[in-house]
Write an enzyme that holds these catalytic residues in place. Structure first.
Site, PDB file in Angstrom:
ATOM      1  CB  SER A 177      -0.947  -0.060   1.207  1.00  0.00           C
ATOM      2  OG  SER A 177      -2.027   0.815   1.066  1.00  0.00           O
ATOM      3  CG  ASP A 220      -6.952  -3.468  -3.316  1.00  0.00           C
ATOM      4  OD1 ASP A 220      -7.701  -2.757  -2.615  1.00  0.00           O
ATOM      5  OD2 ASP A 220      -5.716  -3.435  -3.233  1.00  0.00           O
ATOM      6  CG  HIS A 242      -5.587  -2.805   0.390  1.00  0.00           C
ATOM      7  ND1 HIS A 242      -5.011  -2.351  -0.782  1.00  0.00           N
ATOM      8  CD2 HIS A 242      -5.052  -2.067   1.394  1.00  0.00           C
ATOM      9  CE1 HIS A 242      -4.172  -1.363  -0.490  1.00  0.00           C
ATOM     10  NE2 HIS A 242      -4.185  -1.172   0.807  1.00  0.00           N
TER      11      HIS A 242
END
Length: 267
Positions: free
Chosen positions: A114, A219, A247
């Protein structure tokens, strides 16, 4: 850059401590005795404990030396309190590289999730002599209108499931976490005003190390077009779309993820 403290847990073989780097005391955990060093780069507000339990536990400790860390203002790397100037991704990239140098590693690989994926890509571009290989997943290349809509949808953490909130509430407190999360949202939105909404676009063509991009097709936070863009603009990179991945695919499918990463790093 001397170590301020070092604690050795013999049962889990994880050493933890703090290093004074770039004016702040950065917390880290280190495990394994392999020749290849790997740094785990957490996501927004994340820590080595909240974000990388299965990796610290199960990545091959004979092959790798694995280092997890808390970026400045996150988790145990406080004070200072976390802030989000427009260069915070580059600041995290420099902190990560300088931490690894302070720990005595001359060359190492990056595993970035991320926000940590974004900073890992920046570090790979800016410090090519130090980065061996890079794996990123759930990273943004730029901020689109679709991304802005997503950020606004997740701004109010009271609407999150308790399971999603709990790890970060335990770190920052039930009152502190919502404020810090809003500060993060307010910190990333200004990137949309940069040329093409760039978060790390200009760095991608500069990356020369091998890069493996993993992305969850389901995601809900980072659309798949980001993974496609990153792969297209890093010469020789590899992209794998995980059909059921969301995610947090490295936590939900830790065994599969760890094996892919080990194989890539070992090539």
């Amino acid at each position: 850059m001397a170590a301020l403290q070092l604690q050795q847990s013999h049962c889990s073989s994880v050493a933890s401590g703090k290093m004074h780097v770039n004016g702040v005391d950065l917390y880290y955990e280190k495990t394994g005795k392999g020749k290849q060093a790997v740094l785990l780069f957490p996501g927004a507000l994340g820590t080595t404990k909240t974000d990388f339990g299965p990796q610290l536990k199960s990545l091959n400790k004979e092959r790798f030396t694995v280092v997890g860390w808390d970026p400045r203002g996150n988790g145990n790397s406080r004070p200072p309190e976390r802030d989000f100037p427009l260069n915070f991704y580059e600041r995290d990239a420099k902190d990560a590289v300088d931490l690894m140098k302070a720990l005595g590693f001359g060359r190492f690989s990056l595993l970035g999730w991320s926000d940590g994926g974004i900073s890992s890509l920046i570090a790979s571009a800016k410090y090519p002599d130090l980065i061996h290989k890079t794996v990123v997943w759930g990273a943004n290349a730029y901020i689109s209108q679709q991304d802005l809509d997503c950020y606004n949808a997740i701004r109010d953490v009271s609407k999150w499931s308790a399971k999603m909130r709990q790890p970060l509430e335990e770190v920052y407190g039930t009152e502190g976490f919502p404020k810090l999360w809003e500060a993060w949202i307010d910190g990333v939105i200004p990137f949309a005003k940069k040329p093409n909404g760039s978060v790390c676009m200009e760095f991608l063509p500069l990356i020369t190390c091998p890069v493996f991009i993993i992305h969850g097709e389901k995601d809900p936070v980072v659309p798949t077009f980001h993974a496609d863009y990153i792969a297209k603009h890093i010469k020789g990179s590899r992209l794998y779309m995980m059909p059921e991945g969301k995610h947090n695919l490295h936590l939900r499918y830790a065994e599969e993820f760890n094996k892919m990463v080990e194989d890539f790093l070992h090539d």
